[in-house]
Design a protein around this motif. Structure first.
Motif, PDB file in Angstrom:
ATOM      1  N   GLY A   1      15.568 -29.015  93.532  1.00  0.00           N
ATOM      2  CA  GLY A   1      15.845 -27.917  94.545  1.00  0.00           C
ATOM      3  C   GLY A   1      17.101 -28.081  95.132  1.00  0.00           C
ATOM      4  N   PRO A   2      17.513 -27.133  95.820  1.00  0.00           N
ATOM      5  CA  PRO A   2      17.201 -25.474  95.825  1.00  0.00           C
ATOM      6  C   PRO A   2      17.322 -25.018  94.329  1.00  0.00           C
ATOM      7  N   TRP A   3      16.723 -24.299  93.979  1.00  0.00           N
ATOM      8  CA  TRP A   3      16.915 -23.569  92.726  1.00  0.00           C
ATOM      9  C   TRP A   3      17.446 -22.096  92.741  1.00  0.00           C
ATOM     10  N   SER A   4      18.225 -21.665  91.928  1.00  0.00           N
ATOM     11  CA  SER A   4      19.231 -20.447  91.868  1.00  0.00           C
ATOM     12  C   SER A   4      18.664 -19.574  90.827  1.00  0.00           C
ATOM     13  N   LEU A   5      18.829 -18.214  91.042  1.00  0.00           N
ATOM     14  CA  LEU A   5      18.749 -17.283  89.963  1.00  0.00           C
ATOM     15  C   LEU A   5      19.867 -16.148  90.126  1.00  0.00           C
ATOM     16  N   ILE A   6      20.630 -16.345  89.124  1.00  0.00           N
ATOM     17  CA  ILE A   6      21.814 -15.709  89.039  1.00  0.00           C
ATOM     18  C   ILE A   6      21.719 -14.323  88.452  1.00  0.00           C
TER      19      ILE A   6
ATOM     20  N   GLN B   1      21.731 -29.459  90.750  1.00  0.00           N
ATOM     21  CA  GLN B   1      22.601 -30.553  89.809  1.00  0.00           C
ATOM     22  C   GLN B   1      23.499 -29.632  88.949  1.00  0.00           C
ATOM     23  N   LEU B   2      22.814 -28.721  88.225  1.00  0.00           N
ATOM     24  CA  LEU B   2      23.659 -27.992  87.452  1.00  0.00           C
ATOM     25  C   LEU B   2      24.635 -27.001  88.130  1.00  0.00           C
ATOM     26  N   LEU B   3      24.268 -26.276  89.432  1.00  0.00           N
ATOM     27  CA  LEU B   3      25.124 -25.631  90.136  1.00  0.00           C
ATOM     28  C   LEU B   3      26.207 -26.258  90.634  1.00  0.00           C
ATOM     29  N   ALA B   4      26.133 -27.517  91.075  1.00  0.00           N
ATOM     30  CA  ALA B   4      27.141 -28.475  91.496  1.00  0.00           C
ATOM     31  C   ALA B   4      28.080 -28.791  90.318  1.00  0.00           C
TER      32      ALA B   4
ATOM     33  N   ALA C   1      33.170 -16.157  87.778  1.00  0.00           N
ATOM     34  CA  ALA C   1      32.345 -17.318  88.070  1.00  0.00           C
ATOM     35  C   ALA C   1      32.238 -17.663  89.527  1.00  0.00           C
ATOM     36  N   TRP C   2      33.246 -17.582  90.325  1.00  0.00           N
ATOM     37  CA  TRP C   2      32.744 -17.743  91.754  1.00  0.00           C
ATOM     38  C   TRP C   2      31.919 -16.520  92.370  1.00  0.00           C
ATOM     39  N   TRP C   3      31.915 -15.157  91.959  1.00  0.00           N
ATOM     40  CA  TRP C   3      30.660 -14.537  92.145  1.00  0.00           C
ATOM     41  C   TRP C   3      29.330 -14.983  91.851  1.00  0.00           C
ATOM     42  N   MET C   4      29.218 -15.508  90.566  1.00  0.00           N
ATOM     43  CA  MET C   4      27.812 -16.218  89.997  1.00  0.00           C
ATOM     44  C   MET C   4      27.597 -17.553  91.018  1.00  0.00           C
ATOM     45  N   LEU C   5      28.731 -18.233  91.312  1.00  0.00           N
ATOM     46  CA  LEU C   5      28.369 -19.463  92.149  1.00  0.00           C
ATOM     47  C   LEU C   5      28.542 -19.554  93.346  1.00  0.00           C
TER      48      LEU C   5
END
Length: 514
Positions: A408-413, A341-344, A362-366
């Motif tokens: 989920g899914p969860w992400s680690l940046i 949800q936060l990623l979106a 930002a696009w590299w991270m996301l």
């Protein structure tokens, strides 16, 4: 004979020249390149508060006491409480002074947490204030607006009657003034073009910048002529030393992986001139290194963790505070944990909350997840931890302790220092020790007097008063950094040095201490 010679034509040098010229002094500004220095490639943000006209227009409540209470936690022992209080009390007037000299600001407040506001906003929370108080006054211009700040100051310098000699490099302070080397004739054009190319492209392509700068040095060595500029007082305002590898290794060895923010002129030459003239240094070990998590602002809702899965610090804090915290973790490794949800939400914010230089990061991270990308993903917390090389049990415990649920899914940046695709900009904060009342160079405490001419004047009849400002001097921001504080200190210390150098030149040694 010049009353005041200013070495360096960034914000500090320009402000010193304006004050000295308006005080009636005959002023010459010299710069190794074309002027501007790190100021011209900066964001053009001035940290100011206590009730500036733009805060009033935006209905922001602030006063010098609140500003002082916050800054004394950030600046540590960089300057005395008396000097810090003076800075806060004079802050609103400082912004008015800049406005009178043609620097444009605005009162449109950025509504979100960001490293730098978009072209719609010119007043924002540029530090770690809690509760938040917008004190970052961005010069009104499109993109990074340091160029507009310096252009206005440069015009004000010439309007005040000061003279500017570019492509003139100060080599040594003497009993009679400043020994320099100046380019003449056709090499000036090649020197100017190659330097400009080495600065902005060189910021993002350091290897190219170094190659081009070597050609600049070759031109200087082959085609410059010696001259001595007679002066009664000298103001050193030639920038920091982030581009001096030897000084960085000696004084700040932990900062080898940051992106050097500045120009090749930030090579410590002004600091070395002051030391040769009998000055002493302070806080050379202090460097600010930035790791911003925002924009997009939604990312402040993630969890910043180390390789053991432990939370590092509050995610909403200013980028220099986060960078310092990450640097102190094993290997300088860190990751930001976000759920789907936060990623979106962060992806939806990219276009409206970023400028171009923020957008590609930002696009590299996301962007797409993968082992060679900036982000890895898995259906659960333990799974994403294993993919990133983070301790699964430690991360799961941190999520439970923080009371963070999620889908989920969860992400680690990967936001480590040195992470692929995410440079960590840095600049030096220390410099020459100065008298905080006048800006004149200090010598060792045992000497108990300012460095006026100092060792360079032995055996000469006349002595030159030496002052320092901006990143040539230890100042307000030498303890820790928030956005706009270095440029604000350039204005504060530059004006101080300009006033007192002019007083010395026009009225003698007693007048400079008024």
């Amino acid at each position: 004979m010049w009353d005041v010679v200013v070495v360096g034509f960034g914000a500090a040098g320009a402000c010193a020249a304006i004050e000295a010229a308006e005080a009636g002094a005959r002023v010459l500004v010299i710069d190794r390149f074309g002027g501007g220095g790190a100021t011209a490639i900066s964001g053009g943000v001035i940290y100011a508060g206590g009730g500036t006209r733009f805060q009033h227009q935006a209905k922001i409540k602030d006063n010098p006491r609140l500003m002082y209470e916050y800054l004394r936690t950030e600046t540590r022992d960089a300057v005395s409480p008396v000097t810090l209080r003076r800075f806060c009390e004079q802050s609103a007037e400082m912004l008015d002074w800049l406005t009178r000299h043609g620097v444009p600001f605005g009162s449109s407040v950025c509504p979100v947490k960001t490293s730098y506001p978009t072209n719609r906003h010119y007043l924002y929370v540029s530090g770690s204030e809690d509760p938040p108080v917008p004190r970052g006054h961005r010069t009104r211009a499109r993109g990074t607006s340091g160029h507009a700040l310096h252009r206005a100051l440069a015009e004000a310098v010439r309007a005040a009657g000061a003279e500017v000699h570019t492509q003139t490099r100060a080599i040594r302070l003497t009993g009679g003034g400043v020994e320099c080397r100046t380019l003449t004739g056709w090499p000036r054009l090649a020197h100017r073009v190659l330097h400009r190319l080495s600065v902005k492209p060189g910021l993002y392509l350091p290897g190219l910048g170094r190659v081009l700068h070597r050609q600049v040095i070759r031109i200087e060595d082959r085609h410059s002529a010696s001259r001595t500029i007679p002066a009664r007082a000298v103001v050193l305002a030639a920038g920091g030393f982030v581009f001096n590898r030897e000084m960085m290794r000696e004084h700040a060895p932990a900062y080898r992986r940051g992106l050097r923010l500045g120009t090749p002129g930030d090579d410590g030459s002004g600091i070395r001139l002051g030391v040769q003239a009998g000055g002493v240094t302070a806080h050379l070990d202090r460097v600010t290194l930035w790791r911003f998590l925002t924009p997009p602002s939604a990312l402040a809702g993630g969890l910043l963790v180390d390789r053991d899965g432990r939370r590092i610090c509050a995610e909403w804090r200013y980028g220099a505070a986060i960078g310092d915290a990450v640097l102190r973790r094993p290997g300088g490794r860190a990751w930001l944990l976000v759920d789907a949800q936060l990623l979106a939400a962060a992806r939806r914010q990219v276009w409206r909350e970023t400028l171009w230089f923020q957008r590609w990061q930002a696009w590299w991270m996301l962007g797409p997840a993968g082992p060679r990308m900036g982000r890895v993903s898995a259906s659960d917390v333990e799974g994403v931890a294993r993919r990133a090389g983070v301790d699964p049990a430690g991360l799961a415990a941190t999520v439970r302790d923080a009371g963070r649920g999620g889908r989920g899914p969860w992400s680690l940046i990967d936001v480590s220092i040195g992470a692929r695709g995410l440079p960590a900009p840095m600049l030096t904060l220390g410099g020459l020790a100065v008298n905080e009342e006048t800006g004149e160079l200090a010598v060792s405490e045992s000497a108990g007097e300012p460095a006026i001419g100092a060792a360079a004047n032995a055996g000469n009849e006349r002595k030159v008063a030496v002052y320092a400002a901006g990143r040539n001097a230890a100042g307000i921001c030498s303890g820790a950094y928030v956005s706009g504080l270095s440029l604000a200190d350039c204005v504060f210390s530059g004006r101080r040095a300009g006033r007192h150098s002019a007083a010395f030149a026009l009225g003698g040694a007693d007048a400079q201490r008024r």
